[in-house]
Design a protein around this motif. Sequence first.
Motif, PDB file in Angstrom:
ATOM      1  N   ARG A 122     -12.998  25.677  19.008  1.00 49.14           N
ATOM      2  CA  ARG A 122     -14.220  25.238  19.691  1.00 49.14           C
ATOM      3  C   ARG A 122     -13.969  23.928  20.427  1.00 49.14           C
ATOM      4  O   ARG A 122     -13.294  23.044  19.938  1.00 49.14           O
ATOM      5  CB  ARG A 122     -15.348  25.053  18.684  1.00 49.14           C
ATOM      6  CG  ARG A 122     -16.593  24.465  19.324  1.00 49.14           C
ATOM      7  CD  ARG A 122     -17.725  24.412  18.369  1.00 49.14           C
ATOM      8  NE  ARG A 122     -18.396  25.707  18.466  1.00 49.14           N
ATOM      9  CZ  ARG A 122     -19.154  26.221  17.529  1.00 49.14           C
ATOM     10  NH1 ARG A 122     -19.325  25.605  16.397  1.00 49.14           N
ATOM     11  NH2 ARG A 122     -19.729  27.378  17.707  1.00 49.14           N
ATOM     12  N   ARG A 123     -14.508  23.828  21.619  1.00 53.93           N
ATOM     13  CA  ARG A 123     -14.372  22.618  22.433  1.00 53.93           C
ATOM     14  C   ARG A 123     -15.387  21.572  21.960  1.00 53.93           C
ATOM     15  O   ARG A 123     -16.551  21.879  21.751  1.00 53.93           O
ATOM     16  CB  ARG A 123     -14.633  22.977  23.894  1.00 53.93           C
ATOM     17  CG  ARG A 123     -14.440  21.851  24.859  1.00 53.93           C
ATOM     18  CD  ARG A 123     -14.700  22.320  26.260  1.00 53.93           C
ATOM     19  NE  ARG A 123     -13.689  23.228  26.727  1.00 53.93           N
ATOM     20  CZ  ARG A 123     -12.579  22.828  27.344  1.00 53.93           C
ATOM     21  NH1 ARG A 123     -12.363  21.569  27.550  1.00 53.93           N
ATOM     22  NH2 ARG A 123     -11.699  23.706  27.756  1.00 53.93           N
ATOM     23  N   ASP A 181     -15.442  18.281  23.516  1.00 53.40           N
ATOM     24  CA  ASP A 181     -15.589  17.214  24.503  1.00 53.40           C
ATOM     25  C   ASP A 181     -16.619  17.521  25.589  1.00 53.40           C
ATOM     26  O   ASP A 181     -16.691  16.807  26.579  1.00 53.40           O
ATOM     27  CB  ASP A 181     -14.236  16.913  25.153  1.00 53.40           C
ATOM     28  CG  ASP A 181     -13.659  18.119  25.884  1.00 53.40           C
ATOM     29  OD1 ASP A 181     -14.149  19.231  25.643  1.00 53.40           O
ATOM     30  OD2 ASP A 181     -12.720  17.935  26.677  1.00 53.40           O
ATOM     31  N   THR A 182     -17.440  18.562  25.428  1.00 56.41           N
ATOM     32  CA  THR A 182     -18.442  18.869  26.450  1.00 56.41           C
ATOM     33  C   THR A 182     -19.664  17.972  26.267  1.00 56.41           C
ATOM     34  O   THR A 182     -20.128  17.770  25.149  1.00 56.41           O
ATOM     35  CB  THR A 182     -18.891  20.342  26.383  1.00 56.41           C
ATOM     36  OG1 THR A 182     -19.346  20.629  25.070  1.00 56.41           O
ATOM     37  CG2 THR A 182     -17.773  21.280  26.750  1.00 56.41           C
ATOM     38  N   ASN A 197     -15.739  27.572  26.288  1.00 56.99           N
ATOM     39  CA  ASN A 197     -14.577  27.322  25.443  1.00 56.99           C
ATOM     40  C   ASN A 197     -13.269  27.803  26.061  1.00 56.99           C
ATOM     41  O   ASN A 197     -12.260  27.886  25.376  1.00 56.99           O
ATOM     42  CB  ASN A 197     -14.777  27.973  24.072  1.00 56.99           C
ATOM     43  CG  ASN A 197     -15.882  27.273  23.302  1.00 56.99           C
ATOM     44  OD1 ASN A 197     -15.795  26.092  23.017  1.00 56.99           O
ATOM     45  ND2 ASN A 197     -16.940  27.999  22.991  1.00 56.99           N
ATOM     46  N   ARG A 216      -9.795  27.841  28.146  1.00 60.72           N
ATOM     47  CA  ARG A 216      -8.729  26.850  28.290  1.00 60.72           C
ATOM     48  C   ARG A 216      -8.555  26.388  29.732  1.00 60.72           C
ATOM     49  O   ARG A 216      -7.940  25.365  29.975  1.00 60.72           O
ATOM     50  CB  ARG A 216      -7.415  27.421  27.778  1.00 60.72           C
ATOM     51  CG  ARG A 216      -7.465  27.797  26.306  1.00 60.72           C
ATOM     52  CD  ARG A 216      -6.067  27.789  25.718  1.00 60.72           C
ATOM     53  NE  ARG A 216      -6.046  28.317  24.369  1.00 60.72           N
ATOM     54  CZ  ARG A 216      -6.370  27.619  23.289  1.00 60.72           C
ATOM     55  NH1 ARG A 216      -6.792  26.386  23.415  1.00 60.72           N
ATOM     56  NH2 ARG A 216      -6.298  28.157  22.090  1.00 60.72           N
ATOM     57  N   HIS A 220     -12.233  19.473  31.889  1.00 63.77           N
ATOM     58  CA  HIS A 220     -13.361  18.714  31.345  1.00 63.77           C
ATOM     59  C   HIS A 220     -14.579  18.899  32.239  1.00 63.77           C
ATOM     60  O   HIS A 220     -14.483  19.391  33.358  1.00 63.77           O
ATOM     61  CB  HIS A 220     -13.017  17.229  31.170  1.00 63.77           C
ATOM     62  CG  HIS A 220     -12.728  16.505  32.441  1.00 63.77           C
ATOM     63  ND1 HIS A 220     -11.519  16.594  33.087  1.00 63.77           N
ATOM     64  CD2 HIS A 220     -13.497  15.684  33.196  1.00 63.77           C
ATOM     65  CE1 HIS A 220     -11.551  15.854  34.180  1.00 63.77           C
ATOM     66  NE2 HIS A 220     -12.743  15.293  34.280  1.00 63.77           N
TER      67      HIS A 220
END
Length: 115
Positions: free
Chosen positions: A14-15, A17-18, A78, A80, A84
Amino acid sequence: MNNALLTKFINKNRRTDTPEFRPGDTIRVHVKIKEGDKERLQAFEGTVIARKNTGMGESITVRKVSFGQGVERIFPLNARVIDHIDLVRTGRVRRAKLYYLRGLKGKAARLRERE
């Protein structure tokens, strides 16, 4: 057992930095583009008109007008390929899906800013 393994996989991939954003906000998504053996970043800036699902399958639809033509792009949050996401401005709307913006142009398609 399978549920624990799945939860572990989701938490690992899971990301985190959003930024917090909602439909109506203007965001800039930096996408990694691979051309041959080189890799570069391309920014796509537009208004979030939809947000679907939660968790690993979450995706957003971003709309911008480029040279008088409306362009929409769907990004899995999510994925790749997304480097950002930057929050440019916040919009004040009263809907979860802003598909009505497709039929508007110019000043009619503007959204008020949220405090």
